[in-house]
Design a protein around this motif. Structure first.
Motif, mmCIF file in Angstrom:
data_model
loop_
_atom_site.group_PDB
_atom_site.id
_atom_site.type_symbol
_atom_site.label_atom_id
_atom_site.label_comp_id
_atom_site.label_asym_id
_atom_site.label_seq_id
_atom_site.Cartn_x
_atom_site.Cartn_y
_atom_site.Cartn_z
ATOM 1 N N THR B 61 0.796 -1.305 0.060
ATOM 2 C CA THR B 61 -0.075 0.126 0.005
ATOM 3 C C THR B 61 0.903 1.380 0.080
ATOM 4 O O THR B 61 0.520 2.129 -0.790
ATOM 5 N N VAL B 64 2.385 1.944 -3.390
ATOM 6 C CA VAL B 64 1.366 2.327 -4.077
ATOM 7 C C VAL B 64 0.772 3.854 -3.927
ATOM 8 O O VAL B 64 0.962 4.781 -4.931
ATOM 9 N N PHE B 65 0.930 4.041 -2.603
ATOM 10 C CA PHE B 65 0.599 5.327 -2.422
ATOM 11 C C PHE B 65 1.465 6.464 -2.625
ATOM 12 O O PHE B 65 1.552 7.468 -3.088
ATOM 13 N N SER B 67 3.755 6.331 -5.027
ATOM 14 C CA SER B 67 4.079 6.381 -6.328
ATOM 15 C C SER B 67 2.850 7.304 -6.942
ATOM 16 O O SER B 67 3.110 8.013 -7.713
ATOM 17 N N VAL B 68 1.741 7.249 -6.321
ATOM 18 C CA VAL B 68 0.611 8.084 -6.868
ATOM 19 C C VAL B 68 0.728 9.834 -5.896
ATOM 20 O O VAL B 68 0.711 10.608 -6.853
ATOM 21 N N ALA B 69 1.023 9.660 -4.800
ATOM 22 C CA ALA B 69 0.606 11.013 -4.167
ATOM 23 C C ALA B 69 2.199 11.473 -3.612
ATOM 24 O O ALA B 69 2.269 12.680 -3.119
ATOM 25 N N TRP B 74 2.518 10.710 2.149
ATOM 26 C CA TRP B 74 2.597 9.579 2.978
ATOM 27 C C TRP B 74 3.009 9.880 4.433
ATOM 28 O O TRP B 74 2.414 9.703 5.437
ATOM 29 N N GLY B 107 -6.797 11.335 -3.124
ATOM 30 C CA GLY B 107 -6.187 11.360 -4.500
ATOM 31 C C GLY B 107 -5.598 9.990 -4.931
ATOM 32 O O GLY B 107 -4.645 9.921 -5.957
ATOM 33 N N VAL B 108 -5.875 8.965 -4.213
ATOM 34 C CA VAL B 108 -5.367 7.491 -4.703
ATOM 35 C C VAL B 108 -6.480 6.884 -5.198
ATOM 36 O O VAL B 108 -7.597 6.987 -4.705
ATOM 37 N N PRO B 109 -6.265 5.847 -5.837
ATOM 38 C CA PRO B 109 -7.313 4.716 -6.648
ATOM 39 C C PRO B 109 -8.199 4.321 -5.502
ATOM 40 O O PRO B 109 -7.700 4.061 -4.346
ATOM 41 N N VAL B 112 -7.019 1.216 -3.454
ATOM 42 C CA VAL B 112 -6.045 1.235 -2.324
ATOM 43 C C VAL B 112 -6.481 0.863 -0.865
ATOM 44 O O VAL B 112 -5.720 0.183 -0.171
#
Lengths: 290, 273
Positions: B61, B64-65, B67-69, B74, B107-109, B112
């Motif tokens: 998680t 992923v977080f 890489s997106v935000a 985080w 702002g994460v999918p 997630v």
């Protein structure tokens, strides 16, 4: 099961290597909070360790000086664990680590005050009603002295052990760190402690930062701490079961085992001339006898 | 200042509810003094503990977080969690992250939070106490692996997990099918099926096999896939034995990789044997 010689803090990072080692580790210290109700491969490895080594639980969440009620579930669980591994005692710290139900996973100092002294003594009695396992308490580090002190740190600990009869886990690295951070003489501090109450010694690494020396448990024991360890054993005049703690930035197991060997060597040096048989681990004794 | 006041001040400062200068004033020294600066050590240690725990519980998680935000987002998320939801269980200090991810617009999918929930479940499974098994299990050399064998996360996980009663829902036809649900008795149960590779049927807790049977019985498609998978297991000798009463719905398998960091499979890749 009594402990003697040099022990090692059990950490998951080197558990597999530990189980496969032929290096001499005399006993293990465990953080019970990490092992309560753990099953699966970790649980099986733990059981294998318990079969091979004597174990002593060393918890961080008893919060003997804390504001919250003692955690009855924790006492029940750790007591059961102590019985399961035949632990000779259960150690924690003279501090508070839980407040308003928050588990800090850290040790906060108490003021060296009569009020805190009374609080700890009363809670030790309360704790004894919750467990039949002998209790031992460690001197923690403190980076800031808490307000309200009306005695020295050494007096505070001395009175606690005198009033409660609890055992003393003397963390020599903590003494060194506190002495450096607060500008007192570490050997004089050791002199002022009730060494006859010491059941176990802790050794660990620390790190020096701009604002303080911090008890990180993240490296080898410093030379100055080895010197203080030798001094402590000489003052005590006897071998005291000693533990190497390495909790962060954990290196390959062989490096940790080297620290155990070093502790054994330093103890021999410190007590040269004393009854050397007290220094030897069971395994080492057998080897030498053969 | 009495003991209780000292402890309350320390608590509130360390978790981030009282600013540094106010805590210093209450404890009787200036914020710029050596004491004032050193007081921050405990605050930093708490933040580090929380972040470290989040990395342990939510490794995928987090990846992923970030890489997106981004990493700062985080760190900020975890820090706020530490202040607003201080832990009552050190091992799962950052468990509240699941709800936080679901509640906040970060702002994460949308999947997630589900991934975080699954990772948390895996960790709990990894650390869960062993349950007693019927003696006949050992006699038949059947070993039930924990549900830690996922090759990849996919929406199959969530489609099944979100179902009111996953035993009544047919998973989408995909390489991996996973069912995770909470049994009425409170235990978490899950299973992983795949017909495309040597995957294990992973069950959790007592009754897992029964649950698997119930799932298979209730869903013909699942049953077919289950049997196909087990035939593959048999063909490569991954199933060592079977209980007559349980048909072939259990076995010992090897995993060749993990979805997350938790593993309890006794496979060669994680035990070194």
């Amino acid at each position: 099961m009594a402990i003697q010689g040099i022990g090692l803090g059990l950490r998951g990072e080197f558990m597999t290597d530990l189980l496969g080692t032929e290096r001499v580790i005399d006993w293990l210290e465990i953080i019970p909070e990490n092992w309560l109700n753990v099953g699966g491969i970790r649980g099986r490895q733990f059981d294998q360790c318990a079969e091979r080594w004597a174990m002593v639980p060393h918890s961080i969440s008893m919060s003997i000086g804390g504001p919250d009620p003692l955690d009855v579930e924790l006492f029940d669980a750790v007591t059961a664990l102590c019985h399961r591994v035949h632990a000779p005692f259960w150690s924690d710290h003279i501090c508070f680590s839980v407040a308003k139900d928050t588990q800090f996973n850290d040790l906060f100092p108490l003021p060296f005050s009569s009020e805190a002294l009374d609080r700890v003594c009363q809670r030790v009695e309360e704790a004894r009603r919750l467990t039949d396992v002998p209790l031992v308490f460690e001197n923690p580090t403190y980076y800031v002295p808490m307000p309200g002190a009306n005695m020295t740190e050494a007096e505070f600990f001395t009175q606690i052990f005198a009033h409660t009869g609890a055992g003393f886990l003397l963390d020599v690295n903590n003494v060194f760190v506190n002495a450096k951070n607060h500008g007192f003489d570490a050997e004089q501090f050791i002199d002022a402690l009730p060494l006859e109450a010491v059941r176990q010694i802790h050794l660990a690494g620390h790190a020096t930062f701009a604002d303080a020396i911090i008890d990180t448990h993240g490296g080898p024991v410093a030379d100055a701490v080895w010197a203080l360890y030798r001094y402590t054993l000489k003052r005590a005049g006897r071998m005291i079961p000693t533990l190497i703690e390495w909790d962060s930035q954990i290196p390959p197991f062989a490096h940790v085992a080297d620290e155990v060997d070093r502790a054994r060597h330093e103890a021999r040096v410190a007590l040269a001339g004393a009854d050397s048989s007290t220094l030897l681990s069971k395994s080492a004794s057998n080897t030498e006898a053969a | 200042m009495n003991l209780a006041d000292v402890q309350e001040t320390m608590h509130d400062f360390v978790i981030g509810r009282v600013p540094h200068h106010q805590a210093c004033r209450q404890l009787g020294f200036s914020a710029d003094s050596t004491e004032g600066q050193r007081l921050k050590i405990w605050r930093r240690a708490y933040a580090f503990m929380f972040d470290d725990n989040a990395k342990t519980l939510f490794p995928v998680t987090r990846k992923v977080f970030v890489s997106v935000a981004g990493e700062p987002a985080w760190s900020s998320l975890v820090e706020r969690l530490g202040t607003e939801s201080p832990p009552d269980d050190v091992c799962f200090a950052s468990a509240g992250l699941v709800e936080r991810l679901a509640d906040e617009k970060l702002g994460v999918p949308a999947w997630v939070p589900e991934l975080a929930d699954f990772e948390l479940a895996e960790r709990r499974v990894f650390l869960a106490p062993d349950v007693s098994r019927p003696a006949e299990f050992d006699a038949c050399a059947i070993r039930i692996a924990a549900p830690l064998l996922l090759r990849r996360y996919s929406f199959d996980v969530f489609a099944v997990r979100n179902a009111p009663d996953p035993t009544q829902v047919a998973p989408k036809q995909a390489a991996i099918a996973v069912a995770i649900w909470r049994h009425p008795d409170g235990t978490r149960r899950s299973m992983c099926l795949t017909a495309t590779g040597a995957r294990v049927l992973a069950t959790l807790n007592n009754g897992g096999i029964e649950a698997l049977e119930a799932l298979a019985a209730a869903n013909a498609a699942m049953q077919r896939r289950c049997i196909e998978a087990l035939r593959k297991f048999l063909s490569v000798s991954l199933i060592q034995g079977c209980l007559p009463s349980h048909g072939i719905f259990a076995g010992l398998a090897e995993a060749d990789d993990h979805g997350t960091g938790a593993c309890d499979t006794e496979s060669s890749h994680c035990t070194g044997h």
